[in-house]
Design a protein around this motif. Sequence first.
Motif, PDB file in Angstrom:
ATOM      1  N   THR A  51     -12.409   3.428  -2.857  1.00  0.00           N
ATOM      2  CA  THR A  51     -13.680   2.258  -3.053  1.00  0.00           C
ATOM      3  C   THR A  51     -14.875   2.170  -1.942  1.00  0.00           C
ATOM      4  OG1 THR A  51     -12.113   0.822  -4.225  1.00  0.00           O
ATOM      5  CG2 THR A  51     -14.233  -0.287  -3.461  1.00  0.00           C
ATOM      6  N   VAL A  52     -14.436   2.343  -0.869  1.00  0.00           N
ATOM      7  CA  VAL A  52     -15.338   2.185   0.209  1.00  0.00           C
ATOM      8  C   VAL A  52     -16.195   3.270   0.341  1.00  0.00           C
ATOM      9  CG1 VAL A  52     -15.601   2.431   2.859  1.00  0.00           C
ATOM     10  CG2 VAL A  52     -14.224   0.744   1.660  1.00  0.00           C
TER      11      VAL A  52
ATOM     12  N   ASN B  99     -23.625  -8.751   4.201  1.00  0.00           N
ATOM     13  CA  ASN B  99     -22.295  -8.635   4.880  1.00  0.00           C
ATOM     14  C   ASN B  99     -21.794 -10.007   5.402  1.00  0.00           C
ATOM     15  OD1 ASN B  99     -21.326  -5.926   5.268  1.00  0.00           O
ATOM     16  ND2 ASN B  99     -23.573  -5.424   5.869  1.00  0.00           N
TER      17      ASN B  99
ATOM     18  N   TRP C 280     -18.731   3.135  -2.930  1.00  0.00           N
ATOM     19  CA  TRP C 280     -19.634   2.011  -2.809  1.00  0.00           C
ATOM     20  C   TRP C 280     -20.623   2.364  -1.830  1.00  0.00           C
ATOM     21  CZ3 TRP C 280     -16.388  -3.253  -2.862  1.00  0.00           C
ATOM     22  CH2 TRP C 280     -16.028  -3.428  -4.127  1.00  0.00           C
TER      23      TRP C 280
ATOM     24  N   TRP D 298     -10.597  -0.798  -6.364  1.00  0.00           N
ATOM     25  CA  TRP D 298     -10.474  -1.927  -5.685  1.00  0.00           C
ATOM     26  C   TRP D 298      -9.683  -3.051  -6.022  1.00  0.00           C
ATOM     27  CZ3 TRP D 298     -13.204  -4.645  -1.723  1.00  0.00           C
ATOM     28  CH2 TRP D 298     -12.968  -6.313  -1.685  1.00  0.00           C
TER      29      TRP D 298
ATOM     30  N   TYR E 269     -20.600 -12.244  -4.793  1.00  0.00           N
ATOM     31  CA  TYR E 269     -19.762 -10.977  -4.525  1.00  0.00           C
ATOM     32  C   TYR E 269     -18.386 -11.714  -4.009  1.00  0.00           C
ATOM     33  CZ  TYR E 269     -17.504  -7.559  -1.124  1.00  0.00           C
ATOM     34  OH  TYR E 269     -17.007  -6.817  -0.378  1.00  0.00           O
TER      35      TYR E 269
ATOM     36  N   VAL F 188     -18.428   0.211   4.945  1.00  0.00           N
ATOM     37  CA  VAL F 188     -19.484   0.646   4.144  1.00  0.00           C
ATOM     38  C   VAL F 188     -20.876   1.122   4.913  1.00  0.00           C
ATOM     39  CG1 VAL F 188     -21.125   0.173   2.115  1.00  0.00           C
ATOM     40  CG2 VAL F 188     -18.592  -0.056   2.160  1.00  0.00           C
TER      41      VAL F 188
ATOM     42  N   PRO G 231     -17.933 -10.620   3.167  1.00  0.00           N
ATOM     43  CA  PRO G 231     -16.483 -10.515   3.465  1.00  0.00           C
ATOM     44  C   PRO G 231     -16.020 -11.723   4.250  1.00  0.00           C
ATOM     45  CG  PRO G 231     -17.831  -8.412   3.731  1.00  0.00           C
ATOM     46  CD  PRO G 231     -18.764  -9.493   3.530  1.00  0.00           C
TER      47      PRO G 231
ATOM     48  N   THR H  83     -12.364  -4.426   4.896  1.00  0.00           N
ATOM     49  CA  THR H  83     -12.199  -2.937   4.755  1.00  0.00           C
ATOM     50  C   THR H  83     -13.736  -2.703   4.370  1.00  0.00           C
ATOM     51  OG1 THR H  83     -10.128  -3.042   4.089  1.00  0.00           O
ATOM     52  CG2 THR H  83     -11.001  -1.151   3.487  1.00  0.00           C
ATOM     53  N   THR H  84     -14.456  -3.371   3.580  1.00  0.00           N
ATOM     54  CA  THR H  84     -15.626  -2.994   3.265  1.00  0.00           C
ATOM     55  C   THR H  84     -16.678  -3.056   4.370  1.00  0.00           C
ATOM     56  OG1 THR H  84     -16.645  -5.356   2.564  1.00  0.00           O
ATOM     57  CG2 THR H  84     -15.129  -4.132   0.753  1.00  0.00           C
ATOM     58  N   TYR H  85     -16.452  -3.407   5.556  1.00  0.00           N
ATOM     59  CA  TYR H  85     -17.354  -3.202   6.518  1.00  0.00           C
ATOM     60  C   TYR H  85     -17.533  -1.940   7.021  1.00  0.00           C
ATOM     61  CZ  TYR H  85     -18.524  -8.188   7.790  1.00  0.00           C
ATOM     62  OH  TYR H  85     -18.763  -9.553   7.499  1.00  0.00           O
TER      63      TYR H  85
END
Length: 326
Positions: A25-26, A112, A29, A241, A173, A260, A115, A256-258
Motif C-alpha cells: 500500500t505504502v 499528514n 500510494w 490496506w 481520510y 510515503v 494519521p 505506517t503511511t508516514y
Amino acid sequence: MTSTPPPVTSSPGRDWRAPAAACTTVLLWASAFVSIRSAGEAYSPGALALGRLLAGSLTLGAILLLRREGLPSRAAWPGIIGSGLLWFGLYMVVLNWGEQQVDAGTAAMIVNIGPILMALLGARLLGESLPRRLLAGMGVSFAGAVVVGLSMSGHGGSSVLGVLLCLLAALSYAGGVVIQKPALRHGSPLQITTFGCLIGTAACLPFSGVLASEAAHAPLSATLNMVYLGVFPTALAFTTWAYALARTTAGRMGATTYAVPALVVLMSWVLLDEVPALLTVGGGLLCLAGVAVSRTRGRRGGTSGGREVAVKAPAAEAEQVAADRP
C-alpha cells in the motif's frame, strides 16, 4: 447473493502477509503522487477522481466476480457507504483540488495531520489503545513530514482555500479509515474495497461530462497515468490496506503511511530527475525513523504475548481481538 468470508484463524506461518500488504500500500500510494502530477496537468480535480475511480471499480469488480465473493453482509454496509463517500469520493476530489491551490510542501504538511487524527478517532470511537511508542513514532514522523514540507515550499502560491481543502482531505481520510475498520468484521477486504470504490464512483458521477470533454483532448500519457492510478494505487493498494487494517489498529496503520513522503522523495529523484535537497532527505529519514518506532512493541506493561493491552469496553475489546488475528 450475500457471501460472508470465513473467520480469520491464527497461523504463525502467515504473519508476514499483513506487513507485506501494508508495504504494498505504502509503495503504491507513494507512486500515486508522481502519476497525479502528470494526469493533473490535463484533468481537473473532479474528472481525475472520477476517471481514477472508474478504472478502480472496473478492476475490483472483475476480480470480485472471478473470486465469486458476492455481497458482504448487511452489517458491513454502513461502513462501506461512509468510507466510500468520505475516502473514495470526497478525499480524492478535495486533495486534487487542494494541490492546485497550494504548493506541494504546504499540502504535504497539512494532509499528514490525517494519521494523527486517525489514531485519535480510533481511540475515541473504536476503543483502540494509544501506546507510547505509537505516539512517539507519530510525533517523529510528523516532524519529518513538516521538514519535507518546508524544504519543498516556495515553489508555488498558497491560498486560504487550498489550506482548507487540504485540511478537509486530512479529515475525510482519517474519518473514512475509522469508519471502514468495523466493516471489515463483516466482509472481506476485497468486498469492502470494491463496494466502497463503487460508492465513491457514484458520488463523483456529476463530473462525468467534464471527464468526457477533457479525455477527448488529454494526451495519452495523462490518460494512462489516470488509469494507472485506478488500477494500482486504488484497486490494489486500497485492498491491501483493508487487509492489513483488519489485522491491526487504525492508529498503527496510519503511522505506517508516514513512510510515503520519504518514498515520494526517492521516486521523484529516480523517475522525475528531481534531486532532493539535504533538508528534504533529512525529513524523509525522520519519517522512516518514526515509522520504525511506531511499529515496535514494548517488552512489558504495554504488551502481552506480542499484543497491546488496554482497558476497554467489552465491545471494543472483542473488536480488537478479532482485528489482531494474523
